[in-house]
Design an enzyme around this catalytic site. Structure first.
Site, short mmCIF file in Angstrom:
data_model
loop_
_atom_site.label_atom_id
_atom_site.label_comp_id
_atom_site.label_asym_id
_atom_site.label_seq_id
_atom_site.Cartn_x
_atom_site.Cartn_y
_atom_site.Cartn_z
N SER A 628 86.26 38.53 36.36
CA SER A 628 86.71 40.63 36.94
C SER A 628 85.60 41.11 36.50
O SER A 628 84.41 41.16 37.85
CB SER A 628 87.75 40.55 36.05
OG SER A 628 88.02 41.54 36.93
N HIS A 734 94.48 42.37 39.76
CA HIS A 734 94.94 41.03 40.40
C HIS A 734 96.01 40.67 41.09
O HIS A 734 96.21 39.14 41.59
CB HIS A 734 94.16 39.87 39.74
CG HIS A 734 92.00 40.12 39.51
ND1 HIS A 734 90.98 40.01 39.99
CD2 HIS A 734 91.74 40.53 37.72
CE1 HIS A 734 89.90 40.12 39.28
NE2 HIS A 734 90.71 40.40 37.79
#
Length: 855
Positions: A628, A734
């Protein structure tokens, strides 16, 4: 360290406490691991932080424990009531029985004291780099101090003694005192009120409540096969356990021992009985203060891992402190069985000093028993004053008591003091004692050779002076113990932050339900193949990297440069947020750092600072990936982005992700199961929109969505015997719910330059290599915010491309666990990490550099 074979050390002769001992340095014992659960302190780092912050953890009894309306009365003359309703309580503790391989129905009948002991023991063992997966029989001894068992026994006895109530009600019916139908209703009512929340007695009840089972439970769960026992010396129980543990080490009964204490006895009967001897305070815990009027009970568990000093040095262990001597004595005949006798205390301290071959004046700090009782405090201080009389004291000795912050933990009190003092020696800080405002008038403080230290201060020591401390524990019934601790040598052996390289033969993961024990040595690492993995959000903690900032110029320069960018572009002081403000509490500092707009730039900057330092050590990765947020660090390392551009992008990303773009409340949850299981659960959700956001490992998948959907997913997991836990976030990262952040980031990314990667860099979106084309890299990176992190696929791809030696670069080691789990079937893989809040930063980083430069 080899856990399969016994180690050999020089033969030592051990005399009983009180005898003259020919103690040499090599016969001393090293503290190499710490673990604990104390009030407001679920871990040792939090415990130490609370000590330094002067946090006072005494509160009124939580309502779920017992009802003051039933048991409390301020009138001290009432025989069956308590006049005190305050204590140092452990709250919000959750025991994950499956993590310890204990069936839930068995765990229901385990006393909390056993659960705390297991949790604290796990932290201590892992802190000492010992495995806790239970897969291998380990010759480690376990010696636990406990005096009152726990509270379950008294609760379970209600089932037995309720038979008397049934019998008397039946007799009342026979005597026509109560009609039959009223007797049945009354009996049913009483059964519900008194027994409803107590599990029925079965085969797990007795082992769940016995004192000796605390040690046995630890051995059973972690597969430890050394000596196992419990000690009871009342309030000195855990120091008695330490004494027993040290002697067993020195005579060669075992080579490693886990020792400490655990206590949970805060039920109404404990309060009432202590009140009847006038021992408790109804107001506060303030050792050495004129307002002291009794002790405040507390609860908790603490453990240390011990080795012979020579073995600890040989194994390159971190050494918190060295135990030089322990003395013990009984009061003998005195004023009463519960009254302190100065002669017994004096004898215990004298024996400890004799064992260590030093004088009391050689100490700079004493962690007193310090219970906050009028007579007890005055007696203890008078003993110290007499023992120090006519000794040459260069400076007054600092004294303190951890009971001023967490209360008196009874059989776990001494181990809390030992851990506090070990950390003080390790960090070279004289710790504070709180609530000392009006000195006890029984002591002449103007001439006393000691003083109560009320603020943290550097523990100064000139050349030739060894930092030393004493720890006292005096138990109900006249049992007295005193221990002498000191810092290890400053020549670099054992635990010096200036040590050049260490190469631990084992790398043991912490705090993971899917850990794998590895025995690979540096020679097993493939030559010149370093795959660096960069951590994402969630790995932050206050003061992360501060030791490195203070001592490594290259890291300091990068972080200073990053701070300037954050101030100019993001309008916040990154360093102040990273390392905390003295004007804020520890909770406020942590909450501020946890905010996404602060967290992401701080983690990114620390990762790049670490990379800059690796360059100075001629360490360069051959491939990179990031989880991430960590993908931005990977792209900078691969040469795709410039540091300043990437940091500004991270600031934009963090600010955008921290802002909600709708009225829909969102969150996330971790599913401890395979991706297939998580996807099956997601398909069953009807209450909202949920999707898989992180394919983290073979046994952990994260889902994102709106609150109703996530809550239903968690319930569905429960129904399908899958563990799922809501994550403390207010966004569904996400997932499509953060599309607004994607738009803002895309707008900024179009303003900065992307270059072709100089080394392979992998993508979360693809689970594969980024392409060479900079424009395509940009397109993929823009999609990352709303796309799932395909970490499992990514790691497998790296391995198939030849990546075998992984190093997590970041504040903690989440990717360390994920990667080991993903590649657990491959024996040719090593996984390491750069930082952990549980390890000294410079020492551990130096060890990693040693590993990487020898590979």
């Amino acid at each position: 360290q080899n856990l399969d074979k016994p180690t050999s050390t020089e033969e030592t002769i051990i005399s009983p406490s009180g005898g003259k001992s020919e103690a040499s340095w090599d016969s001393r014992v090293a503290i190499v691991g710490l673990g604990g659960i104390f009030p407001d302190s679920p871990t040792i780092p939090q415990f130490w932080d609370n000590i330094l912050q002067g946090r006072y953890s005494i509160t009124e009894v939580p309502p779920e424990r017992w009802d003051p309306l039933v048991y409390y009365d301020p009138d001290k003359s009432i025989p069956d009531k308590t006049y005190s309703k305050i204590g140092g309580f452990i709250t919000d503790f959750q025991f994950k029985s499956i993590k310890f391989r204990i069936p839930p129905q068995m765990a229901d009948r385990m006393d909390s004291v056993q659960k705390w002991a297991l949790t604290a023991a796990k932290e201590a063992l892992e802190d000492a780099n010992l495995p806790t997966d239970g897969n291998k029989r380990l010759p480690v001894a376990v010696i636990v101090g406990n005096a009152l068992g726990g509270e379950n026994q008294r609760q379970n006895d209600k089932w037995v003694f309720f038979n008397e109530i049934r019998s008397q009600l039946a007799e009342a019916e026979r005597q026509n005192i109560v009609p039959s139908n009223e007797r049945k209703k009354l009996q049913a009512y009483l059964e519900k009120k008194l027994l409803e929340n107590i599990p029925t007695i079965n085969e797990d009840t007795l082992p769940g409540e016995l004192s000796n089972i605390i040690a046995g439970r630890i051995c059973n769960v972690f597969n430890l096969t050394g000596k196992s026992m419990s000690t009871d010396a009342a309030c000195a129980s855990s120091l008695a356990a330490l004494d027993t543990a040290v002697k067993g080490l020195l005579v060669g009964d075992y080579d490693i021992v886990l020792t400490g204490g655990a206590d949970r006895s805060m039920d109404p009967s404990s309060y009432v009985k202590f009140c009847k001897i006038g021992a408790l305070s109804a107001r506060h815990s303030c050792p050495f203060d004129a307002q002291a009027d009794g002790f405040v009970m507390g609860e908790g568990a603490g453990f240390v891992v011990l080795k012979r000093y020579a073995d600890a040095v040989r194994d390159n262990d971190r050494i918190y402190a060295v135990i030089r001597g322990i003395g013990a004595a009984s009061d003998g005949r005195g004023k009463g069985i519960t009254a302190p006798n100065p002669e017994g205390q004096k004898q215990a301290i004298h024996r400890a000093l004799e064992s260590a071959q030093i004088q009391l004046a050689d100490l700079q700090y004493i962690e007193c028993h310090g219970t906050s009782t009028v007579i007890g405090d005055a007696t203890e201080l008078a003993v110290l004053e007499e023992l120090l009389k006519n000794q040459n004291i260069p400076n007054r000795i600092a004294i303190g008591s951890v009971k001023s912050q967490i209360g008196h933990l009874k059989s776990a009190a001494a181990i809390a003091s030992i851990i506090k003092t070990s950390l003080a020696l390790y960090h070279k800080i004289l710790p504070p004692s709180v609530n000392f405002k009006d000195p006890n008038p029984r002591i002449d403080w103007t001439t006393a050779p000691f003083y109560v230290n009320t603020t943290p201060q550097q523990w100064e020591a000139t050349d030739g002076i060894v930092r030393r401390a004493g720890v006292s524990a005096f138990g109900f019934g006249g049992t007295n113990y005193h221990a002498i601790l000191e810092e290890p040598p400053r020549d670099g052996s054992g635990s010096s932050p200036t040590i050049k390289t260490h190469s631990h033969s084992q790398w043991i993961p912490m705090d993971s339900p899917t850990v794998i024990y590895s025995s690979q040595s540096p020679s097993d690492i493939p030559e010149s193949d370093h795959c660096f993995l960069f951590s994402g959000q969630g790995s932050q903690y206050v003061k992360m990297g501060q030791e490195l900032y203070d001592q490594i110029p290259e890291i300091r320069n990068i972080l200073n440069r990053a701070n300037s960018i954050c101030q100019d572009f993001g309008e916040f002081n990154m360093l102040e947020i990273m390392y905390g403000s003295v004007d804020l509490t520890s909770e406020e500092n942590q909450e501020r750092l946890t905010q996404t707009q602060h967290t992401q730039p701080a983690i990114f900057s620390l990762e790049i600072a670490l990379m800059e330092y690796f360059k100075t050590q001629n360490i360069f990765p051959t491939r990179v990936a990031g989880h991430s947020l960590g993908e931005f660090s990977a792209l900078v390392t691969a040469g795709v982005l410039q540091f300043e551009d990437a940091l500004k992008a991270v600031i934009v990303r963090g600010q955008a992700m921290g802002q909600s773009n709708s009225n829909i409340e969102c969150t996330m949850a971790a599913v401890l199961g395979s991706a297939e299981e998580a996807q099956r659960i997601v398909k069953m959700v009807t209450a909202g929109e949920v999707c898989v956001s992180n394919f983290n490992s073979l046994s952990q998948t994260v889902i994102s969505g709106d609150l109703p959907g996530i809550l239903q997913a968690i319930e569905l997991c429960k129904q399908n015997n899958i563990t799922a836990k809501r994550i403390n976030v207010s966004q569904a990262f996400h997932s499509p719910y953060v599309a607004h952040a994607e738009e803002k980031l895309a707008k900024f990314l179009k303003t900065i330059e992307f270059l072709p990667p100089k080394i392979p860099v992998y993508s979360n979106v693809l689970g594969d290599l980024y392409p060479e084309d900079p424009d395509k890299i940009k397109e993929i990176l823009i999609k990352q915010n709303t796309s799932p992190v395909r970490w499992v696929k990514e790691i497998k791809k790296i391995y198939s491309d030849g990546g075998k030696n992984f190093v997590e670069v970041g504040p903690k080691k989440a990717l360390f666990y994920f990667t080991k789990d993903i590649l657990k079937s491959h024996s040719d893989v090593t996984v390491n990490y750069t930082l952990s809040p549980k390890k000294p930063e410079l020492q551990h980083l130096t060890e990693i550099i040693g590993l990487l430069t020898t590979s």
